[in-house]
Scaffold this active site. Structure first.
Site, PDB file in Angstrom:
ATOM      1  N   SER A 137       0.872  -1.165   0.000  1.00 57.57           N
ATOM      2  CA  SER A 137       0.000   0.000   0.000  1.00 57.57           C
ATOM      3  C   SER A 137       0.912   1.219   0.000  1.00 57.57           C
ATOM      4  O   SER A 137       1.736   1.377   0.899  1.00 57.57           O
ATOM      5  CB  SER A 137      -0.873  -0.026   1.261  1.00 57.57           C
ATOM      6  OG  SER A 137      -1.604   1.171   1.369  1.00 57.57           O
ATOM      7  N   LYS A 165      -2.943   5.135  -2.715  1.00 55.26           N
ATOM      8  CA  LYS A 165      -3.977   5.917  -2.051  1.00 55.26           C
ATOM      9  C   LYS A 165      -4.392   7.048  -2.977  1.00 55.26           C
ATOM     10  O   LYS A 165      -3.532   7.673  -3.619  1.00 55.26           O
ATOM     11  CB  LYS A 165      -3.417   6.489  -0.748  1.00 55.26           C
ATOM     12  CG  LYS A 165      -3.075   5.432   0.296  1.00 55.26           C
ATOM     13  CD  LYS A 165      -4.325   4.815   0.890  1.00 55.26           C
ATOM     14  CE  LYS A 165      -3.976   3.913   2.070  1.00 55.26           C
ATOM     15  NZ  LYS A 165      -5.192   3.334   2.683  1.00 55.26           N
ATOM     16  N   GLU A 215     -10.983   0.593  -3.342  1.00 61.94           N
ATOM     17  CA  GLU A 215     -11.263   0.276  -1.945  1.00 61.94           C
ATOM     18  C   GLU A 215     -11.950   1.457  -1.258  1.00 61.94           C
ATOM     19  O   GLU A 215     -11.490   2.596  -1.354  1.00 61.94           O
ATOM     20  CB  GLU A 215      -9.923  -0.048  -1.271  1.00 61.94           C
ATOM     21  CG  GLU A 215     -10.021  -0.643   0.117  1.00 61.94           C
ATOM     22  CD  GLU A 215      -8.633  -0.986   0.667  1.00 61.94           C
ATOM     23  OE1 GLU A 215      -7.688  -1.192  -0.132  1.00 61.94           O
ATOM     24  OE2 GLU A 215      -8.492  -1.024   1.896  1.00 61.94           O
ATOM     25  N   LYS A 264      -9.420  -6.832   8.105  1.00 63.29           N
ATOM     26  CA  LYS A 264      -8.405  -6.365   9.054  1.00 63.29           C
ATOM     27  C   LYS A 264      -8.780  -6.915  10.408  1.00 63.29           C
ATOM     28  O   LYS A 264      -9.906  -6.706  10.883  1.00 63.29           O
ATOM     29  CB  LYS A 264      -8.369  -4.836   9.104  1.00 63.29           C
ATOM     30  CG  LYS A 264      -7.749  -4.206   7.866  1.00 63.29           C
ATOM     31  CD  LYS A 264      -7.721  -2.709   7.983  1.00 63.29           C
ATOM     32  CE  LYS A 264      -7.106  -2.096   6.728  1.00 63.29           C
ATOM     33  NZ  LYS A 264      -7.356  -0.638   6.676  1.00 63.29           N
TER      34      LYS A 264
END
Ligand code: OSB
Ligand code: MG
Length: 371
Positions: A137, A165, A215, A264
Site C-alpha cells: 500500500s 492511495k 477500496e 483487518k
C-alpha cells in the site's frame, strides 16, 4: 484448549516510521500503539491494537484503546477459565464498538492458546497455505514522478500487487500516469472514504484503467451508497472500513455493495470475527485479502497467520518490516521473497521472537492488570 489469563500487561510503544504514510484522512509519521501481553500458566500470548493515533480511520485511537482494555476488556477475562480462544470475543459483546481495543486481547488469547498447544498460530486457526502473497500500500506522494519511482522500487523488490492511495485532486490523472508507466501490473486504489455519491461520474472515469478494485470510496459506515455506486461502476468495489462484522459482510454481499472484502483483524475484533467474515465471503464466492494498519511485527505476524486461510485469494497489504521500521519489535523481522511471498513459520504461536530489550526502550507506558 481451556485457557486462564492471570494477568494482562498493557504497553504503549512509540515507533517512528521510516517514511511518513499519507492517506485521504491525514499523514502519519510515527506510530503509538498499545501491545497486549496475556499471561496464563507462565506463558505469554501477544496482541497489538491496530487503532491509529487519531480517530480518523474509525472512531478508535491509542488512548481510547488503552481505557477500553483497562476498564472493560481485561476485567472480563481475568481469572476466568475460558473453554477456548474462540470463546473470548463473545465476552466483549457488551462493549459497543472498540473492536480494535478488545480485538488485541482476543488475538493475544489465540496466540496464548496456540503456544500452550505448542502449535503455530496459523495451523491452530485452520490455515492451509505455507506462504502468502504480498502486495504494498503506497501512501499519497508529493508528485506523480515520486509515486512512479516508489512503485518501481516495490516492483523490483518482488511485490505482487500495488495499491495507491487516492483522494479528490490526486486521483484520475494520477492513475492515468501510473497506468501509462505500468500497463500490466496488478493495480488497485484506496480512497479511505474520500468521496460521496455526488462523485459517481468522476469515479466512473477510473473504469478505463482496469484496476483490480477501488477500496472504500464512500463513507466509512455506509454500505447502501456503495451498492448504488457499484451498480454504476465496472471496477470492483472492495469494502474496508464498512465491514466490522460477519453480519456486515453478509449484508454488503447481499446488496451487491462490493465484490471483494479487505479483512483487518482489529476492525472485526480479532480472529473469531475475521474467520467469520472469511467464511461468509467464501460461501458467497467473494474473495478476501488481508489489510494492514502500519503494524509492528506483532500485528504483522498475526496478519500473516490470518492470510493462510483458504479464501485469502488476493495479495494482501502485509509487507516486509523494513518498509516501515528501522528496527522491528520481533526477530527476525518479516521478510518478503524476490517473488513477493512471505513464508509462514513453524514456531509455536505467531512464530517470531519478541525483542525484549528493544521493546523496553520504546515503551512509554506500562500497566499490569490483575484481578
Ligand atoms: O485503508 O488500508 C487502509 C493504513 C492506515 C489506515 C488505513 C489503511 C492503511 C493502509 C496501510 O493502507 C497498509 C499497511 O499496513 O501497509
Ligand atoms: Mg483501506
Amino acid at each position: 484448549m481451556a485457557i486462564k489469563i492471570e494477568k494482562v500487561i498493557l504497553r504503549q510503544i512509540s515507533m517512528p516510521l521510516v517514511h511518513f504514510f499519507e492517506t485521504s484522512f491525514g499523514r502519519t509519521t510515527a506510530r503509538h500503539m498499545v501491545l497486549v501481553e496475556a499471561v496464563g500458566d507462565g506463558i505469554s500470548g501477544w496482541g497489538e491494537v491496530t487503532a491509529g493515533e487519531n480517530p480518523f480511520y474509525n472512531e478508535e485511537w491509542t488512548e481510547s484503546a488503552w481505557l477500553i482494555l483497562k476498564h472493560y476488556a481485561a476485567p472480563r477475562v481475568l481469572g476466568q477459565t475460558i473453554a477456548s480462544a474462540c470463546e473470548v470475543a463473545p465476552l466483549f459483546s457488551h462493549i459497543r464498538g472498540h473492536q480494535m481495543a478488545w480485538g488485541a486481547l482476543e488475538t493475544a488469547s489465540w496466540d496464548l492458546e496456540a503456544r500452550m498447544a505448542g502449535k503455530p498460530l496459523w495451523r491452530h486457526l485452520g490455515g492451509t497455505r505455507t506462504e502468502i502473497a504480498s502486495g504494498v500500500s503506497i501512501g499519497i506522494q508529493e508528485s506523480v514522478p515520486a509515486l512512479i519511482k516508489k512503485i518501481e522500487t516495490e516492483l523490483a523488490a518482488g511485490y505482487q500487487r500495488i495499491k495507491i492511495k487516492i483522494k479528490p485532486g490526486k486521483d484520475i490523472e494520477t492513475v492515468r500516469e501510473v497506468r501509462r508507466a505500468f500497463p500490466n501490473i496488478k493495480l488497485s486504489v484506496d480512497a479511505n472514504s474520500a468521496y460521496t455519491l455526488a462523485d459517481v461520474e468522476h469515479l466512473k472515469k477510473l473504469d478505463e484503467f482496469y484496476l483490480m478494485m477501488i477500496e472504500q470510496p464512500l463513507a466509512h459506515d455506509d454500505i447502501i451508497d456503495h451498492a448504488t455506486l457499484q451498480a454504476q461502476l465496472q471496477t470492483p468495489i472492495c469494502l474496508d472500513e464498512c465491514i466490522r462484522s460477519a453480519h456486515h459482510a453478509e449484508q454488503a454481499i447481499r446488496m451487491r455493495a462490493c465484490k471483494i472484502i479487505n479483512i483487518k483483524l482489529g476492525r472485526v475484533g480479532g480472529f473469531r470475527g475475521a474467520r467469520q467474515v472469511h467464511d461468509v465471503a467464501q460461501q458467497a464466492g467473494v474473495p478476501v485479502w488481508c489489510g494492514g494498519m502500519l503494524e509492528s511485527g506483532i500485528g504483522r505476524a498475526h496478519n500473516i497467520a490470518l492470510s493462510t486461510l483458504p479464501n485469502f485469494i488476493l495479495p494482501g497489504d502485509v509487507s516486509a518490516s523494513k518498509r516501515y521500521w528501522a528496527r522491528d519489535v520481533i526477530v527476525p523481522p518479516v521478510e518478503v521473497s524476490a517473488s513477493g511471498t512471505i513464508a509462514v513459520r513453524e514456531e509455536p504461536g505467531f512464530g517470531y521472537a519478541i525483542d525484549h530489550d528493544f521493546l523496553r526502550r520504546i515503551t512509554v507506558r506500562e500497566e499490569t492488570i490483575e484481578r
